[in-house]
Design an enzyme around this catalytic site. Structure first.
Site, PDB file in Angstrom:
ATOM      1  CG  ASN A 152      -0.403  -0.073   2.500  1.00 59.55           C
ATOM      2  OD1 ASN A 152       0.773  -0.401   2.630  1.00 59.55           O
ATOM      3  ND2 ASN A 152      -1.175   0.234   3.521  1.00 59.55           N
ATOM      4  CG  ASP A 213       9.101 -20.034   4.704  1.00 53.17           C
ATOM      5  OD1 ASP A 213       8.565 -18.962   5.042  1.00 53.17           O
ATOM      6  OD2 ASP A 213       8.569 -21.154   4.873  1.00 53.17           O
ATOM      7  CD  GLU A 248       5.444  -0.785  13.113  1.00 54.94           C
ATOM      8  OE1 GLU A 248       4.255  -0.760  13.465  1.00 54.94           O
ATOM      9  OE2 GLU A 248       6.376  -0.380  13.847  1.00 54.94           O
ATOM     10  CB  CYS A 282      -1.762  -0.373   8.859  1.00 54.29           C
ATOM     11  SG  CYS A 282      -0.647   1.025   8.947  1.00 54.29           S
TER      12      CYS A 282
HETATM   13  P1  NAP Z   1       1.050  -9.172   3.214  1.00 51.24           P
HETATM   14  O1  NAP Z   1       0.252 -10.004   2.325  1.00 51.24           O
HETATM   15  O2  NAP Z   1       1.347  -9.666   4.569  1.00 51.24           O
HETATM   16  O3  NAP Z   1       2.417  -8.863   2.431  1.00 51.24           O
HETATM   17  C1  NAP Z   1       3.416  -8.062   2.997  1.00 51.24           C
HETATM   18  C2  NAP Z   1       4.762  -8.467   2.439  1.00 51.24           C
HETATM   19  O4  NAP Z   1       5.097  -9.779   2.884  1.00 51.24           O
HETATM   20  C3  NAP Z   1       4.785  -8.542   0.918  1.00 51.24           C
HETATM   21  O5  NAP Z   1       6.046  -8.123   0.475  1.00 51.24           O
HETATM   22  C4  NAP Z   1       4.595 -10.025   0.667  1.00 51.24           C
HETATM   23  O6  NAP Z   1       5.067 -10.446  -0.591  1.00 51.24           O
HETATM   24  C5  NAP Z   1       5.457 -10.584   1.774  1.00 51.24           C
HETATM   25  N1  NAP Z   1       5.199 -11.981   2.099  1.00 51.24           N
HETATM   26  C6  NAP Z   1       4.128 -12.754   1.814  1.00 51.24           C
HETATM   27  N2  NAP Z   1       4.313 -14.001   2.324  1.00 51.24           N
HETATM   28  C7  NAP Z   1       5.519 -14.010   2.924  1.00 51.24           C
HETATM   29  C8  NAP Z   1       6.267 -14.991   3.645  1.00 51.24           C
HETATM   30  N3  NAP Z   1       5.821 -16.233   3.838  1.00 51.24           N
HETATM   31  N4  NAP Z   1       7.473 -14.645   4.140  1.00 51.24           N
HETATM   32  C9  NAP Z   1       7.962 -13.397   3.969  1.00 51.24           C
HETATM   33  N5  NAP Z   1       7.299 -12.428   3.293  1.00 51.24           N
HETATM   34  C10 NAP Z   1       6.093 -12.726   2.787  1.00 51.24           C
HETATM   35  O7  NAP Z   1       0.386  -7.714   3.404  1.00 51.24           O
HETATM   36  P2  NAP Z   1      -0.161  -6.726   2.275  1.00 51.24           P
HETATM   37  O8  NAP Z   1      -1.394  -7.328   1.694  1.00 51.24           O
HETATM   38  O9  NAP Z   1       0.932  -6.312   1.353  1.00 51.24           O
HETATM   39  O10 NAP Z   1      -0.543  -5.444   3.149  1.00 51.24           O
HETATM   40  C11 NAP Z   1      -1.747  -5.369   3.833  1.00 51.24           C
HETATM   41  C12 NAP Z   1      -1.575  -5.651   5.302  1.00 51.24           C
HETATM   42  O11 NAP Z   1      -0.460  -4.952   5.801  1.00 51.24           O
HETATM   43  C13 NAP Z   1      -2.733  -5.171   6.136  1.00 51.24           C
HETATM   44  O12 NAP Z   1      -3.010  -6.105   7.158  1.00 51.24           O
HETATM   45  C14 NAP Z   1      -2.241  -3.882   6.746  1.00 51.24           C
HETATM   46  O13 NAP Z   1      -2.873  -3.511   7.930  1.00 51.24           O
HETATM   47  C15 NAP Z   1      -0.808  -4.201   6.943  1.00 51.24           C
HETATM   48  N6  NAP Z   1      -0.003  -2.982   6.979  1.00 51.24           N
HETATM   49  C16 NAP Z   1       0.477  -2.581   8.177  1.00 51.24           C
HETATM   50  C17 NAP Z   1       1.219  -1.417   8.275  1.00 51.24           C
HETATM   51  C18 NAP Z   1       1.755  -0.942   9.589  1.00 51.24           C
HETATM   52  O14 NAP Z   1       2.655  -0.121   9.559  1.00 51.24           O
HETATM   53  N7  NAP Z   1       1.263  -1.411  10.728  1.00 51.24           N
HETATM   54  C19 NAP Z   1       1.480  -0.672   7.129  1.00 51.24           C
HETATM   55  C20 NAP Z   1       0.965  -1.112   5.921  1.00 51.24           C
HETATM   56  C21 NAP Z   1       0.225  -2.279   5.857  1.00 51.24           C
HETATM   57  P3  NAP Z   1       4.019 -10.796  -1.783  1.00 51.24           P
HETATM   58  O15 NAP Z   1       3.324  -9.510  -2.091  1.00 51.24           O
HETATM   59  O16 NAP Z   1       4.896 -11.275  -2.846  1.00 51.24           O
HETATM   60  O17 NAP Z   1       3.085 -11.839  -1.242  1.00 51.24           O
HETATM   61  O1  G3H Z   2      -0.795   1.356   5.971  1.00 51.43           O
HETATM   62  C1  G3H Z   2      -0.092   1.654   6.911  1.00 51.43           C
HETATM   63  C2  G3H Z   2       0.696   2.876   6.930  1.00 51.43           C
HETATM   64  O2  G3H Z   2       1.749   2.776   7.855  1.00 51.43           O
HETATM   65  C3  G3H Z   2      -0.217   4.031   7.226  1.00 51.43           C
HETATM   66  O3  G3H Z   2       0.412   5.233   7.013  1.00 51.43           O
HETATM   67  O4  G3H Z   2      -1.166   6.646   8.331  1.00 51.43           O
HETATM   68  O5  G3H Z   2       0.469   7.660   6.767  1.00 51.43           O
HETATM   69  O6  G3H Z   2      -1.494   6.388   5.910  1.00 51.43           O
HETATM   70  P1  G3H Z   2      -0.493   6.552   7.014  1.00 51.43           P
END
Ligand code: NAP
Ligand code: G3H
Length: 472
Positions: A152, A213, A248, A282
């Site tokens: 994102n 992995d 995160e 997030c």
């Molecule tokens: P995601 O599916 O968990 O993917 C995140 C990253 O992990 C991608 O680069 C993904 O690669 C990689 N990945 C997938 N499987 C993996 C594995 N087994 N081992 C290591 N890496 C792996 O998350 P997303 O869909 O991109 O993002 C949405 C989620 O992220 C939401 O839950 C959101 O709340 C959270 N988020 C949190 C924050 C925060 O700062 N707290 C910020 C942004 C987003 P691939 O794309 O190749 O699968």
């Molecule tokens: O999606 C998660 C990001 O850390 C949120 O950043 O609050 O600046 O949109 P933001």
């Protein structure tokens, strides 16, 4: 197929002949392709990162900064193209994409300034049997950082891991999300143009489920900095045991609206907080806990504003854009359907074409509905009516996600008291939940993460103390 970009390993732009198609959320058709790397290339990336790290750390801070400044300059020159790439591969509006690049340049500038102030701590020994010691505790790089980013924020959440790591003398292996890889490799191409010393900065691509992995288990890693979902984060928590982890993860940030709140302000913040980038943040406001005596008025005002949100293409800067893929849209739909089947009230929205969902507002959501607890990552906002502040606090704390919360009230004393009760990383008073400004510490606890990000905190997380004790 409009875009094909190479990975960056040991200073070379390369591919292995296997490719991964990047499907655009705009039309669900391929927009480009990136290398689908395998074990051999992944190993090579870490080996070169390890070899390059010590010589990189031995450069002066100002030499390292000069590479990063050149990179920042190039990122800015390519702002429009980066924004276009983000629009196609993650559906971010062109306007928001440009803002993201600008925010990231500011991030780099700020990080560079903070790196100049990473001074050693000097302590005199003055305690148990020691009055003849002087301790000098410097911060040194931990070594090799594996940075894994989500889809994102393909520029900002990558820069937020890469730049603090590099500036203090770590080397980096960066794996962008699959949707986000073209942007990641575009940034890699610009880094190649800058000419960082070979192996200092590597960018590898491939599906997380195929290479995740292999990445996480590589023995060369000192720190893993991951942003993404709880499921993958928890998997890394297990596999990465023994390495330093910063995670995160997801959120279910509540907005608590008290009966004395300034509703005009609350509505403005809730709309921006819940629906920008179609809720794929997030820190998006993902539930509203409102005092039942003002709920009708709040819902009516929210409905008026939601009806103004235009839906369509990120290329036309529409407010509500297609979510990342059809699977993600189907998940959001499941949560909506579950709530409506259990007698929640649809206020507005709930229209869908493939992965384009309209901004949806659902009232009378109750604790037995999935929408009260699960993270949709889409443009849907549940309203939960509460009898009193105690019920709001109870519901806010009952979630396993504990990233942020916000409180709307004109009673600042009440706000402070409630903030003290909320179990979460950060509480915002009379403002939406959000990560920025980037200089603030940013953290989630429980399912929302482990460790802290933010400019200074990230520098701390990729460095450790090294002490030198002078006995006199
Ligand atoms: P995601 O599916 O968990 O993917 C995140 C990253 O992990 C991608 O680069 C993904 O690669 C990689 N990945 C997938 N499987 C993996 C594995 N087994 N081992 C290591 N890496 C792996 O998350 P997303 O869909 O991109 O993002 C949405 C989620 O992220 C939401 O839950 C959101 O709340 C959270 N988020 C949190 C924050 C925060 O700062 N707290 C910020 C942004 C987003 P691939 O794309 O190749 O699968
Ligand atoms: O999606 C998660 C990001 O850390 C949120 O950043 O609050 O600046 O949109 P933001």
């Amino acid at each position: 197929m409009s875009l094909e970009l190479n990975a960056l390993i040991n200073g070379e732009l390369m591919n292995n002949g296997d490719w991964l198609e990047i499907i655009s959320p705009i039309d669900n058709k391929p927009y480009g392709r990136v290398p689908a790397l395998k074990e051999k290339e992944i190993k090579q990336a870490f080996q070169t990162a390890r070899q390059a790290q010590k010589p990189w750390a031995k450069l002066t801070l100002f030499e390292r900064i000069s590479y990063l400044r050149k990179w920042a300059d190039l990122l800015l020159v390519h702002k429009t193209k980066l924004a276009k790439t983000m629009a196609y591969e993650v559906g971010k509006s062109l306007k928001d994409g440009q803002v993201e690049v600008e925010r990231s340049i500011e991030y780099i500038d700020y990080t560079i300034e903070e790196a100049k102030r990473v001074f050693p701590e000097t302590l005199t020994g003055d305690g148990w049997n020691v009055q003849n010691k002087l301790g000098i505790f410097s911060r040194v790089p931990k070594g090799v950082v594996l940075a894994i980013s989500p889809f994102n924020y393909p520029v900002n959440l990558s820069i937020a891991k890469i730049v603090p790591s590099l500036v203090v003398g770590n080397s980096v292996v960066f794996k962008p999300a699959t949707n986000g890889s073209l942007t990641g490799l575009y940034m890699a191409k610009l880094a190649h143009e800058v000419g960082f010393p070979k192996g200092v900065f590597n960018v590898v691509t491939g599906r997380g489920r195929d290479i995740g992995d292999l990445l996480v288990l590589n023995p060369e890693i000192d720190v893993i900095s991951f942003t993404g979902s709880v499921a993958v984060g928890n998997h890394i928590r297990k596999l990465g045991h023994g390495k330093d982890l910063v995670l995160e993860l997801g959120g279910k940030d509540p907005a608590l609206v008290l009966k004395d709140a300034d509703l005009a302000k609350a509505v403005k913040e809730i709309i921006g907080g819940a629906y920008s980038y179609s809720g794929q943040r997030c820190t998006a406001i993902k539930r509203v806990l409102v005092d039942e005596t003002i709920a009708d008025e709040l819902v009516a005002r929210l409905k008026t504003e939601v009806s103004k949100l235009e839906m369509g293409s990120p290329l036309e800067n529409k407010a509500i854009i297609p979510v990342i893929d059809i699977k993600a849209a189907e998940f959001v739909q499941e949560l909506i359907d579950d709530a409506l089947a259990k007698k929640a009230t649809l206020v507005i929205g709930n229209q869908r074409k493939d992965n384009l969902l309209s901004a949806t507002l659902i009232d009378h959501v109750t604790a037995d509905m999935r929408l009260a607890w699960e993270e949709p990552f889409g443009p849907v906002l549940p309203i939960i009516r509460c009898k009193n502040v105690e019920e709001m606090i109870m519901l806010a704390n009952k979630s396993n996600f504990k990233l942020q919360a916000c409180i709307f009230t004109n009673d600042i004393n009440a706000a402070f008291k409630i903030a003290g009760e909320l179990e979460t990383g950060t509480v915002n008073i009379n403002g939406r939940t959000q990560r920025g400004p980037d200089s603030f510490p940013f953290l989630g606890i429980h399912d929302s993460g482990q460790g802290v990000q933010g400019i200074c905190e990230t520098i701390n997380s990729v460095t450790r103390f090294k002490g030198l004790v002078i006995n006199y």
